[in-house]
Enzyme design. Structure first.
Site, PDB file in Angstrom:
ATOM      1  CB  CYS A  28      22.798  -5.940   1.297  1.00 41.65           C
ATOM      2  SG  CYS A  28      23.710  -5.187   2.456  1.00 41.65           S
ATOM      3  CE  LYS A  75      27.542  -5.079   0.332  1.00 37.32           C
ATOM      4  NZ  LYS A  75      28.311  -6.784   0.795  1.00 37.32           N
TER       5      LYS A  75
END
Ligand code: NAD
Length: 454
Positions: free
Chosen positions: A262, A265
Site C-alpha cells: 500500500c 504504491k
C-alpha cells in the site's frame, strides 16, 4: 441481512467478504484465480492472516459465505457489489486500473438487478465517475446502479480486528441515499463512526491517510540519521515525541523504511496524480526519497564494519514487509537482498510466515529453518522485520552461532547496551552509538575477555 458480492479475494476482498458474512450477511466472493477459489471453497487460505481462517470456515459452514469464479453466479441477487481487486503501480507510478476495469466490465455484463457498486480498492481520485461510466455503457436496459467509494484502512496482520473495530468508515458518493445504505452495513453491527462525503473527497481521504503515515515514517528516519551523527537515541526521541497527543506514538519507529502493498504504491500514485494536474508534490517526493535511501543505510552499516561485502555471508531475519503477514510485495527485505547479492554477498534468510512465497521469489537465497540456523557461520546478521519471535531469541546462542558478531538491527528491537555486553557489534538505526571497525572490535573483545561482564 443483505446480499453482498465481493469481487477479488485478496487481503482486502477476503477479509471484507468473510467479515460481512460473520455479521450475518449472505456473501458471494468472486475471483478469476481458479486455484485460489478452489482452495477457499475447501476452507483453505491462500494468505497468512491471523484469525481469518476461523472466520472463513465458520461462515462457509453456516452457508453464509461462498466462492466462485463465475460472475453470473456470484452476482445473483446482489444488492451491494464490492470491488476489491488490486490497483498496483503502473510504470509512471500511476495506479494501474487494469484489474478494476476488468472487474467493472464483468460486473456490468452480469448484473441483472439494481445494485450499489462499492469501490473498496484504493482507486485514484475520479475513479468513482470512471467506474460509473464503464457500467453506464454496458449494463442491461433497466438495470440501475449507484457507485459509492468506501476506501479500506485495514492493516495486514490485524485485518480482521481492524475490519470489526474500525477507527472510522469513510463513504463517498454523489448519491447520498446509496451511501447511507452502505453506511447501514457497518453502523448498526459495528457501532463505529461513519463519515459520508462526496466521492472524490472519500477517494482522497485514503491517499492522504497513507501518504501521511508514510511521511511520519520518513520523518522519523530523517531524525534517526541526525541522531546517529549527534549521539542521540531516536527510540527515546520518538517516545518523548509520542507522548504529545498532537503527535502520537504510532508510525514513529525508525528503521529500514516502509514497504508493503500500500504505502509505496499509494504515495507514488498520489505524487503522480498531483504532478499531472499541475501541483508540485515536493513533500511526497522527499518522503519517497528518504524511504529509498533507508534500505541502503543497512548496507552502509555493514560496509563500515566489514569493509567489503564480497564473499561475505549475511544472515537476514524477517522477509515479510511487516510482522504477522506473509506479504512480500515491496518488502524492504527484497531490495536489501538484491543490493547484498549485487555486492557479492551470499544471503541466508528466515521468516516465520513468508518462506514459501520467498522461495519462489528468491532463488539466489538459501533459507534457514529458524533464526539460529540462519545465523550459523554468518559474517553479519540483519533484522529486517520485527516479528515477536525475534524479540525473544536466546541472544547468547545467536551470538555463538555467528562467525563474526555484527548485528544490524533494522527495526531497533534490541537494546544497544545489552547487545554490546553480550559481545555483539550492534548497529541500530539512529541509536547514537558508535560503529566499530574490526580493529576496534578486537580491542573491545580483548578487554571484555580480561574483564567479562556476565
Ligand atoms: P490482492 O492482490 O491481494 O488481491 C486482489 C485479488 O483480485 C486477487 O485475488 C486477484 O486474483 C483478484 N482479481 C484480479 N482481477 C480480477 C477480476 N477481474 N475479477 C475478479 N477478481 C480479480 O490485493 P489486496 O492487497 O487485497 O488489495 C486490493 C485493494 O485494496 C488495492 O487497491 C489495495 O491498494 C487496497 N488496500 C489494500 C490493503 C492491504 O493491506 N492489502 C489495505 C487497504 C487497501
Amino acid at each position: 441481512m443483505a446480499r453482498i458480492s465481493v469481487v477479488g479475494t485478496g487481503y482486502v476482498g477476503l477479509v471484507t467478504g468473510a467479515c460481512f458474512a460473520d455479521l450475518g450477511n449472505q456473501v458471494a466472493c468472486i475471483d478469476i484465480d481458479a486455484a485460489k477459489v478452489a482452495l477457499l471453497q475447501q476452507g483453505g487460505l491462500p494468505i497468512y492472516e491471523p484469525q481469518l481462517e476461523e472466520v472463513v470456515r465458520r461462515n462457509l459452514d453456516a452457508g453464509r459465505l461462498s466462492f466462485t469464479t463465475d460472475y453470473a453466479v456470484g452476482l445473483e441477487g446482489a444488492e451491494f457489489v464490492f470491488i476489491a481487486v488490486n490497483t498496483p503501480s503502473g510504470p509512471e507510478g500511476e495506479a494501474d486500473m487494469g484489474q478494476a476495469q476488468a472487474a467493472a466490465t464483468a460486473i456490468a455484463d452480469h448484473l441483472t438487478g439494481p445494485a450499489i457498486i462499492v469501490n473498496k480498492s484504493t482507486m485514484p481520485i475520479g475513479a468513482g465517475d470512471w467506474v460509473a461510466n464503464i457500467l453506464d455503457k454496458r449494463v442491461r436496459p433497466g438495470v440501475t446502479f449507484a457507485v459509492v467509494s468506501n476506501p479500506e484502512f485495514l492493516r495486514e496482520g490485524s485485518a480482521v480486528a481492524d475490519f470489526m473495530q474500525p477507527d472510522r468508515v469513510v463513504l463517498g458518493s454523489n448519491d447520498r441515499a446509496a451511501a447511507e445504505r452502505v453506511a447501514a452495513l457497518y453502523r448498526a453491527p459495528l457501532k463505529c463512526a461513519v463519515m459520508v462525503t462526496d466521492i472524490r473527497t472519500a477517494e482522497m481521504i485514503k491517499y492522504a491517510s497513507n501518504a501521511f503515515l508514510a511521511a511520519k515514517i520518513s520523518f522519523i528516519n530523517e531524525i534517526a540519521a541526525i541522531c546517529e551523527r549527534l549521539g542521540a537515541d531516536v527510540r527515546q526521541v520518538a517516545q518523548g515525541m509520542g507522548y504529545d497527543r498532537r503527535i502520537g506514538a504510532a508510525f514513529l519507529d525508525a528503521g529500514v523504511g516502509y514497504g508493503g502493498s500500500c504505502f509505496p504504491k499509494d504515495v507514488r500514485a498520489l505524487e503522480h496524480m498531483a504532478s499531472v494536474h499541475g501541483s508540485h508534490p515536493q513533500l511526497l517526493r522527499t518522503v519517497m526519497d528518504i524511504n529509498r535511501d533507508q534500505k541502503r543505510v543497512v548496507l552502509q552499516k555493514l560496509r563500515q564494519v566489514l569493509g567489503t561485502l564480497q564473499d561475505r555471508t549475511i544472515g537476514l531475519l524477517g522477509l515479510a514487509f511487516k510482522p504477522n503477514t506473509d506479504d512480500l510485495r515491496d518488502a524492504p527485505a527484497l531490495e536489501i537482498i538484491h543490493l547484498l547479492c549485487h555486492e557479492g554477498a551470499s544471503v541466508r534468510a528466515y521468516d516465520p510466515a513468508a518462506m514459501d512465497k520467498a522461495r519462489a521469489l528468491l532463488p539466489e537465497v538459501t533459507f534457514g529453518r529458524d533464526a539460529y540456523e540462519t545465523a550459523q557461520g554468518c559474517d553479519a546478521l540483519l533484522v529486517i522485520t520485527e516479528w515477536n519471535e525475534f524479540k525473544q531469541l536466546d541472544l547468547r546462542r545467536l551470538r555463538r552461532a555467528l562467525a563474526f558478531p555484527l548485528l544490524v538491527d533494522g527495526r531497533n528491537i534490541y537494546e544497544p547496551d545489552a547487545m554490546t555486553r553480550l559481545g555483539f557489534i550492534y548497529c541500530g538505526i539512529g541509536r547514537g552509538q558508535p560503529v566499530w571497525s574490526p580493529v576496534e572490535y578486537l580491542a573491545h573483545e580483548t578487554a571484555r575477555t580480561l574483564a567479562p561482564i556476565s
